[in-house]
Design a protein around this motif. Structure first.
Motif, PDB file in Angstrom:
ATOM      1  N   TRP A  75       0.848  -1.194   0.000  1.00  0.00           N
ATOM      2  CA  TRP A  75       0.000   0.000   0.000  1.00  0.00           C
ATOM      3  C   TRP A  75       0.883   1.243   0.000  1.00  0.00           C
ATOM      4  O   TRP A  75       2.111   1.142   0.044  1.00  0.00           O
ATOM      5  CB  TRP A  75      -0.975  -0.010   1.181  1.00  0.00           C
ATOM      6  N   ASN A  76       0.220   2.397  -0.094  1.00  0.00           N
ATOM      7  CA  ASN A  76       0.967   3.661  -0.122  1.00  0.00           C
ATOM      8  C   ASN A  76       1.914   3.702  -1.330  1.00  0.00           C
ATOM      9  O   ASN A  76       2.974   4.308  -1.265  1.00  0.00           O
ATOM     10  CB  ASN A  76       1.773   3.813   1.183  1.00  0.00           C
ATOM     11  N   THR A 127       3.599   4.741  -4.594  1.00  0.00           N
ATOM     12  CA  THR A 127       3.710   5.986  -5.349  1.00  0.00           C
ATOM     13  C   THR A 127       4.381   5.725  -6.686  1.00  0.00           C
ATOM     14  O   THR A 127       4.281   6.522  -7.596  1.00  0.00           O
ATOM     15  CB  THR A 127       4.538   7.025  -4.568  1.00  0.00           C
ATOM     16  N   PRO A 174       4.212  -0.926   3.299  1.00  0.00           N
ATOM     17  CA  PRO A 174       4.936  -0.899   4.573  1.00  0.00           C
ATOM     18  C   PRO A 174       4.168  -1.571   5.714  1.00  0.00           C
ATOM     19  O   PRO A 174       2.961  -1.728   5.636  1.00  0.00           O
ATOM     20  CB  PRO A 174       5.095   0.606   4.848  1.00  0.00           C
ATOM     21  N   SER A 212      -1.543  10.831   1.958  1.00  0.00           N
ATOM     22  CA  SER A 212      -1.754   9.837   0.900  1.00  0.00           C
ATOM     23  C   SER A 212      -3.249   9.597   0.668  1.00  0.00           C
ATOM     24  O   SER A 212      -4.088  10.031   1.451  1.00  0.00           O
ATOM     25  CB  SER A 212      -1.093   8.518   1.257  1.00  0.00           C
TER      26      SER A 212
HETATM   27  C1  LIG Z   1       3.306   7.015   2.493  1.00  0.00           C
HETATM   28  O1  LIG Z   1       3.841   7.815   1.485  1.00  0.00           O
HETATM   29  C2  LIG Z   1       4.077   9.154   1.852  1.00  0.00           C
HETATM   30  C3  LIG Z   1       4.515   9.928   0.620  1.00  0.00           C
HETATM   31  O2  LIG Z   1       5.517   9.250  -0.073  1.00  0.00           O
HETATM   32  C4  LIG Z   1       5.118   9.194   2.979  1.00  0.00           C
HETATM   33  O3  LIG Z   1       5.323  10.505   3.401  1.00  0.00           O
HETATM   34  C5  LIG Z   1       4.587   8.344   4.144  1.00  0.00           C
HETATM   35  O4  LIG Z   1       5.564   8.265   5.149  1.00  0.00           O
HETATM   36  C6  LIG Z   1       4.227   6.948   3.682  1.00  0.00           C
HETATM   37  N1  LIG Z   1       3.582   6.239   4.782  1.00  0.00           N
HETATM   38  C7  LIG Z   1       4.001   5.051   5.229  1.00  0.00           C
HETATM   39  C8  LIG Z   1       3.245   4.446   6.358  1.00  0.00           C
HETATM   40  O5  LIG Z   1       4.947   4.482   4.753  1.00  0.00           O
END
Ligand SMILES: *[C@@H]1O[C@H](CO)[C@@H](O)[C@H](O)[C@H]1NC(C)=O
Ligand SMILES: Cc1cc2nc3c(=O)[nH]c(=O)nc-3n(C[C@H](O)[C@H](O)[C@H](O)COP(=O)(O)OP(=O)(O)OC[C@H]3O[C@@H](n4cnc5c(N)ncnc54)[C@H](O)[C@@H]3O)c2cc1C
Ligand SMILES: *[C@@H]1O[C@H](CO)[C@@H](O)[C@H](O)[C@H]1NC(C)=O
Length: 510
Positions: free
Chosen positions: A248-249, A251, A298, A459
């Motif tokens: 997830w998350n 990019t 993550p 996000s």
């Molecule tokens: C998710 O992505 C954002 C932007 O890249 C980042 O700032 C954030 O730490 C990420 N969150 C996790 C839980 O990894």
């Protein structure tokens, strides 16, 4: 406009148990047309599992609709599909409130091979029942500073006091102690825990019972699953497809599909990757405990990990036995075994290998007899239950036969057939159901249900949502809790796209 786009969003539901199915149906009914359910095993239903055994339906998993009343969504669903016996769904039966403890008629047998009259067991059973009720009361009271006490410790200390005050002979005293032990072992099965010493006194009363006399499905609980599957578009469920990791998350461009970028990528064991806007995860708390480090990337945020650890997930299994002739009385609904050599209050066994079977508190009598013949369902929880699962069929049959012979005092009685459940060794469940472990609280269930990314993140919202029985307050550990949790997460997605049309806690359409 936003809502119409929402209907195009890709939703992947992980797990085809009651929670996953409930979520899928709710989304499809609202017009979502890119919904997919991914199931690790070769069947739907998860912990709802009906076996056909010698022409009889036996529930390997869930058996009852707990609290069948209009407030119970599983009851409403089962009624709509016409799956219940009309006799058991009368208004009168719906309004009987037994506080989760059906008034089963008991037969007591002791380890010296004799029947024990209810007159002898009743005083201790009454003491026990009132203490159990008292334990449930701590939740409503303000006990901010209540030290982390357990239901087991509370009941044992109070029972010792109460039984100690009675002027009875040594034999009677020991018998009463044994009664409390047997009832504690039974409560371990109800709670799905190794010992009541692990169950949180403060949170025990968080579980809410609904009114209604618990009822069963004459054609098997899985019939409900089949009806729900039939109401889904064909082929949206993929079986034999364990999910390995939910990325997830995202990019980067990994999760790209026909020009669109997706925030989530579901990676399956077989190598397939499925892009998604939203994933609803409905795996058991047992699976979350085992896979918390690898199932998400993550990793889950610390507060979620902590709550997964705080909540309890234990084992409760059934052992079905069929007999030529009953050894219990015709009106008997539950059989309790009393171990007379137990001289202290305890609901655990010290030497698993030799004494695991002491944890089996007794049997419920399968009824009606016209349907089941002379069939019993034994119940055993905890480590002893997990040990039992690993025995060979022959070892199991021999052990339960010895046990029945000893308690009935009949050296020739032999069960015709024996069948057991093995929920702890099920690699997609790892146990039976959630309980409130010592030190946990309602906030842990809230934390578990919280979607990712957490509030405040920049996000895309609602990437990974959490359903399943364990996220359901106050109905964790039940089928209706699982269904409500699935609906809740579907509504979360629906109301995200149409905040005005569909309030988050809207009632069901059923
Ligand atoms: C998710 O992505 C954002 C932007 O890249 C980042 O700032 C954030 O730490 C990420 N969150 C996790 C839980 O990894
Ligand atoms: C012995 C026993 C007796 C019970 N008795 C009752 C009762 O009488 N009444 C009652 O209300 N409740 C009862 N319960 C509890 C009830 O069965 C559960 O609370 C409910 O069925 C849980 O539904 P769920 O959808 O949350 O989870 P599950 O039914 O466990 O569904 C989760 C699904 O996810 C799948 N899965 C797991 N890992 C993966 C993966 N990596 N990828 C893809 N899929 C995966 C699993 O195979 C499973 O199908 C009982 C449970 C047991 C074990
Ligand atoms: C309640 O249900 C049971 C079966 O579960 C049935 O035998 C009984 O008659 C019902 N009681 C009423 C009042 O309908």
């Amino acid at each position: 406009m936003a809502f119409l786009q929402g209907l195009d969003s890709h939703v992947v539901i992980v797990g085809c148990g009651m929670s996953g199915l409930g979520a899928a149906l709710r989304l499809v009914q609202h017009g979502f047309h890119n919904v997919r359910v991914v199931e690790a095993s070769d069947r739907a239903g998860g912990r709802i599992k009906t076996a056909l055994w010698g022409g009889k339906f036996l529930e390997i998993g869930a058996n009852w609709i707990h609290g069948p009343c209009q407030e119970n969504p599983v009851f409403r669903l089962a009624c709509n599909y016409g799956l219940l016996d009309e006799k058991s769904t009368t208004e009168e039966n719906q309004s009987i409130d037994v506080d989760g403890h059906p008034p089963f008629v008991p037969n007591w047998f002791s380890s010296s091979g004799r029947k024990v009259s209810v007159d002898l067991t009743k005083p201790a059973a009454m003491v026990y029942m009132s203490l159990l009720q008292e334990s449930q009361g701590f939740f409503a009271q303000d006990h901010e500073h209540l030290p982390a006490r357990s239901v087991g410790e509370f009941i044992k200390s109070k029972a010792l006091e109460a039984l100690g005050e009675e002027q009875v002979d040594k034999g009677t005293k020991e018998l009463r102690l044994a009664v409390v032990n047997t009832l504690l072992k039974a409560e371990c099965c109800v709670s799905g825990t190794h010992t009541m010493d692990d169950v949180c006194l403060k949170s025990f009363g968080m579980y809410k019972t609904l009114p209604g006399l618990d009822c069963t499905f004459p054609g098997g609980y899985e019939g409900l699953i089949r009806c729900m599957i039939q109401d889904l578009p064909k082929d949206i469920v993929s079986y034999n497809k364990p999910v390995k990791c939910i990325h997830w998350n995202c990019t980067d461009q990994k999760a790209k599909n026909s020009g669109k970028t997706f925030p989530v990528l579901v990676e399956c064991d077989d190598g397939e990757t499925i892009p998604a806007d939203h994933v609803i995860l409905t795996v058991s708390l047992g699976v979350l405990k085992r896979k918390q480090k690898t199932l998400l990337s993550p990793e889950m945020p610390p507060q979620k990990v902590e709550s997964i650890q705080n909540l309890g997930f234990g084992t409760n299994n059934k052992i079905f036995l069929e007999f030529e002739e009953p050894f219990w009385e015709p009106d008997c609904e539950i059989i309790f075994f009393l171990w007379e050599d137990e001289t202290e209050l305890s609901d655990v066994v010290s030497d698993l290998e030799r004494f695991w079977m002491k944890k089996l508190f007794g049997f419920t009598v399968m009824s009606p007899a016209e349907r089941y013949g002379h069939m019993l369902c034994g119940w055993i929880a905890g480590c002893e239950s997990e040990y039992m699962e690993a025995l060979s069929q022959m070892e199991l049959e021999s052990a339960v036969t010895q046990l029945i012979r000893r308690f009935t005092g009949n050296p020739t009685i032999t069960p015709k057939r024996v069948l057991r459940s093995q929920w702890y060794h099920d690699p997609y469940t790892y146990g039976s159901y959630t309980y409130v472990a010592k030190g946990c609280c309602g906030q842990d269930i809230e934390n578990l249900a919280e979607p990712l990314p957490l509030k405040g993140s920049q996000s895309k919202p609602l990437q990974v949502l959490f359903g399943g029985e364990a996220t359901s307050q106050p109905f964790f550990s039940t089928v209706h809790g699982a269904l409500l949790a699935g609906w809740r997460e579907a509504e979360r997605i629906i109301s995200h796209y149409a905040p005005l049309t569909f309030p988050e806690t809207g009632g069901s359409k059923l």
